[in-house]
Design a protein around this motif. Structure first.
Motif, PDB file in Angstrom:
ATOM      1  N   GLY A 413      76.864  51.158   0.025  1.00 29.97           N
ATOM      2  CA  GLY A 413      76.553  49.740  -0.017  1.00 29.97           C
ATOM      3  C   GLY A 413      75.651  49.403  -1.185  1.00 29.97           C
ATOM      4  N   HIS A 414      75.771  48.167  -1.647  1.00 28.30           N
ATOM      5  CA  HIS A 414      74.956  47.706  -2.767  1.00 28.30           C
ATOM      6  C   HIS A 414      74.573  46.256  -2.536  1.00 28.30           C
ATOM      7  CE1 HIS A 414      74.021  46.246  -6.860  1.00 28.30           C
ATOM      8  NE2 HIS A 414      73.673  47.503  -7.115  1.00 28.30           N
ATOM      9  N   SER A 415      73.311  45.927  -2.758  1.00 26.34           N
ATOM     10  CA  SER A 415      72.860  44.546  -2.620  1.00 26.34           C
ATOM     11  C   SER A 415      72.030  44.146  -3.821  1.00 26.34           C
ATOM     12  CB  SER A 415      72.050  44.359  -1.332  1.00 26.34           C
ATOM     13  OG  SER A 415      70.864  45.117  -1.361  1.00 26.34           O
ATOM     14  N   THR A 416      72.111  42.856  -4.189  1.00 29.37           N
ATOM     15  CA  THR A 416      71.364  42.300  -5.297  1.00 29.37           C
ATOM     16  C   THR A 416      70.616  41.072  -4.815  1.00 29.37           C
ATOM     17  OG1 THR A 416      73.050  43.044  -6.860  1.00 29.37           O
ATOM     18  CG2 THR A 416      71.503  41.389  -7.649  1.00 29.37           C
ATOM     19  N   THR A 417      69.319  41.005  -5.064  1.00 32.12           N
ATOM     20  CA  THR A 417      68.517  39.880  -4.611  1.00 32.12           C
ATOM     21  C   THR A 417      68.431  38.812  -5.700  1.00 32.12           C
ATOM     22  OG1 THR A 417      66.387  40.640  -5.469  1.00 32.12           O
ATOM     23  CG2 THR A 417      67.107  41.564  -3.376  1.00 32.12           C
ATOM     24  N   VAL A 418      67.902  37.638  -5.338  1.00 30.81           N
ATOM     25  CA  VAL A 418      67.704  36.584  -6.332  1.00 30.81           C
ATOM     26  C   VAL A 418      66.580  36.949  -7.300  1.00 30.81           C
ATOM     27  CG1 VAL A 418      68.563  34.784  -4.803  1.00 30.81           C
ATOM     28  CG2 VAL A 418      66.121  35.337  -4.804  1.00 30.81           C
ATOM     29  N   TYR A 419      65.835  38.022  -7.011  1.00 31.70           N
ATOM     30  CA  TYR A 419      64.765  38.478  -7.898  1.00 31.70           C
ATOM     31  C   TYR A 419      65.260  39.565  -8.842  1.00 31.70           C
ATOM     32  CZ  TYR A 419      62.496  36.383  -3.866  1.00 31.70           C
ATOM     33  OH  TYR A 419      62.164  35.548  -2.833  1.00 31.70           O
ATOM     34  N   GLU A 420      66.589  39.782  -8.865  1.00 30.44           N
ATOM     35  CA  GLU A 420      67.239  40.746  -9.748  1.00 30.44           C
ATOM     36  C   GLU A 420      66.915  42.183  -9.393  1.00 30.44           C
ATOM     37  OE1 GLU A 420      66.425  39.763 -13.785  1.00 30.44           O
ATOM     38  OE2 GLU A 420      67.468  37.844 -13.696  1.00 30.44           O
ATOM     39  N   ALA A 421      66.463  42.417  -8.166  1.00 26.20           N
ATOM     40  CA  ALA A 421      66.303  43.793  -7.692  1.00 26.20           C
ATOM     41  C   ALA A 421      67.633  44.271  -7.123  1.00 26.20           C
ATOM     42  CB  ALA A 421      65.220  43.864  -6.626  1.00 26.20           C
ATOM     43  N   ASN A 422      67.947  45.536  -7.357  1.00 26.24           N
ATOM     44  CA  ASN A 422      69.195  46.123  -6.884  1.00 26.24           C
ATOM     45  C   ASN A 422      68.899  47.243  -5.896  1.00 26.24           C
ATOM     46  OD1 ASN A 422      71.262  44.755  -8.641  1.00 26.24           O
ATOM     47  ND2 ASN A 422      69.952  45.618 -10.238  1.00 26.24           N
ATOM     48  N   HIS A 423      69.641  47.252  -4.810  1.00 20.81           N
ATOM     49  CA  HIS A 423      69.478  48.268  -3.773  1.00 20.81           C
ATOM     50  C   HIS A 423      70.822  48.975  -3.574  1.00 20.81           C
ATOM     51  CE1 HIS A 423      65.734  46.154  -2.543  1.00 20.81           C
ATOM     52  NE2 HIS A 423      66.436  45.086  -2.883  1.00 20.81           N
ATOM     53  N   ARG A 424      70.776  50.268  -3.488  1.00 23.56           N
ATOM     54  CA  ARG A 424      72.006  51.041  -3.260  1.00 23.56           C
ATOM     55  C   ARG A 424      71.775  52.010  -2.108  1.00 23.56           C
ATOM     56  NH1 ARG A 424      76.742  51.922  -5.943  1.00 23.56           N
ATOM     57  NH2 ARG A 424      77.788  53.927  -5.603  1.00 23.56           N
ATOM     58  N   ASN A 425      72.689  52.030  -1.155  1.00 19.08           N
ATOM     59  CA  ASN A 425      72.605  52.897   0.017  1.00 19.08           C
ATOM     60  C   ASN A 425      73.858  53.757   0.120  1.00 19.08           C
ATOM     61  OD1 ASN A 425      70.226  51.883   1.943  1.00 19.08           O
ATOM     62  ND2 ASN A 425      71.125  50.102   0.928  1.00 19.08           N
ATOM     63  N   THR A 426      73.659  54.999   0.490  1.00 18.84           N
ATOM     64  CA  THR A 426      74.779  55.903   0.773  1.00 18.84           C
ATOM     65  C   THR A 426      74.490  56.606   2.091  1.00 18.84           C
ATOM     66  OG1 THR A 426      75.116  56.286  -1.589  1.00 18.84           O
ATOM     67  CG2 THR A 426      76.181  57.820  -0.065  1.00 18.84           C
TER      68      THR A 426
END
Length: 439
Positions: A413-426
């Protein structure tokens, strides 16, 4: 004296009058074994922060003994259900354990073992049964007991299930405490972000099945001082003459603030309109599944309204957050994400193949992709996330190992916030389940 006759006495669950015909003769005892291997890798990239990384790797073995009695004879039947549960850590020590994953925490690491017992008394009249105790495990649209780890989640309270009306199943109840999927302790109930316990969760609903291919549902749930929720659902399946079928699934939740929601201690986590902390949400989804032979493909869409996220019991801010529930009656309730944040619009598709079509009954594969956009956050809208899941299941169909099942899950999974932070989960999960009926 046989084991089947002696066990209720050893558990001190029977009075002499309860030894009447029906109570013991219709009782069952099952042993369930579950082995779970679980890994989760998390990365966060932010323009203003150093890269953050965490990894969890845990392995545990669970044992569950479940006894279900019959009912004493007469118009009003009495009975009892009881479970004994025990789990052992096989791996998950320092450096591998993250709080809130699969094994209870003990300081900086994971406990070596954990156990609990639960029981319900039950009362039957006609086709209506009342259960009361701490082994309640609801599976209804407004609340689903989570069983995705080594031991199941259970609730304390009472529930009533009635089948006295043809084609109708009516359900109602009240719950006050929960024991989590990786906990031995009872905890109070709250919504996500709440630091104050609710007095209880009340629910009622009906399932109406006029034909084998149509089911309509209405349910009501109230988490006192947090939210009130209405649910409407409809599934309809049409079978074509050449072995093809089409299944439609419609779901709608309406959630509104209740009591003290919005006050300190009763605020909802995440984005809410005007930062009020109050619940005001409508979530609906629609999907179609087309099946032909061994193949099936599903496509759907879900919409979460703008003013707050989806409302559910997630007591993650209470002292014993390990009692939290994380399974929702939403098609978007996945391994990594729920796709339930304010404003979120999700499209999804899933393909499944049953290998019975090539002579391997019991083997099933599925792959799915979920994409959520337009998520509201305090800094604006436009955050997004996606998840790709793979799953392979095999269940032995006959022989001495019938009852043995193996499942493998892989999720990215991958998520992007309105603050331009990126999160990646496996995440990877392997389950080995084996159920043995003792009597």
């Amino acid at each position: 004296m046989t084991l089947k006759t002696a066990l209720p006495l050893l558990l001190c669950l029977l009075t002499p009058s309860a030894m009447a015909e029906g109570f013991v003769e219709n009782s069952t005892l099952d042993l369930s074994l579950r082995n779970v291997f679980f890994t989760h890798h998390y990365d966060e990239y932010s323009p203003t922060a150093t890269r953050l990384t965490s990894k969890s790797q845990e392995w545990a073995q669970g044992f569950r003994v479940a006894y279900k009695s019959g009912f004493t004879p007469g118009a009003l039947g009495l009975g009892v259900d009881a479970m004994g549960m025990f789990a052992v850590k096989l791996d998950g020590g320092a450096g591998h354990h993250q709080r809130g994953t699969m094994i209870p925490s003990d300081g900086d690491g994971a406990v070596d073992s954990w156990a609990r017992a639960a029981a319900n008394a039950k009362l039957k009249y006609s086709q209506t049964i009342l259960f009361s105790g701490n082994a309640i495990a609801p599976s209804i649209p407004v609340l689903i007991s989570d069983d995705t780890r080594v031991l199941p989640q259970t609730y304390q309270g009472w529930t009533l299930v009635s089948k006295d009306i043809a084609n109708v199943v009516a359900t109602g109840g009240r719950l006050t405490k929960a024991t989590g999927r990786y906990s031995s302790d009872r905890s109070g109930l709250a919504a996500a972000g709440g630091t104050k316990e609710s007095s209880g969760f009340n629910y009622a609903g009906i399932d109406y099945t006029p034909t084998e291919s149509i089911k309509a549902q209405y349910y009501f749930g109230q988490l006192e001082d947090y939210y009130r929720q209405d649910f409407l659902g409809l599934t309809a399946k049409h079978a074509f003459s050449d072995g093809q079928s089409l299944l439609a699934d419609l779901r709608y939740f309406r959630s509104r603030a209740d009591g003290r929601n919005g006050e300190p201690g009763y605020r909802l986590a995440g984005y809410t309109k005007d930062a009020s902390g109050r619940i005001d949400n409508d979530t609906w989804s629609a999907s179609l599944t087309y099946a032909k032979g061994a193949h099936s493909i599903m496509a759907g869409y879900q919409s979460v309204s703008d003013d707050s996220g989806f409302a559910a019991i997630i007591p993650s801010s209470l002292p014993n957050k390990e009692a939290g529930a994380f399974t929702f009656y939403l098609q978007t309730s996945r391994l990594l994400y729920g796709f339930t944040r304010a404003g979120e619009k999700t499209t999804f598709t899933q393909y499944a193949y049953n290998f019975a079509g090539v002579g391997l009954p019991g083997l099933v594969f599925n792959a799915s992709y979920w994409s959520g956009t337009d998520i509201n956050q305090a800094g604006g809208s436009g955050a997004r996330e996606w998840e790709r899941d793979l799953a392979l299941h095999y269940a032995v169909q006959s022989g001495p190992f019938k009852g043995l099942g193996v499942s493998y899950y892989n999720a990215i999974g991958h998520s992007t916030t309105v603050y331009e932070a990126n999160h990646r989960n496996t995440e990877n999960r392997i389950y080995v389940n084996y159920s043995v009926p003792i009597f």
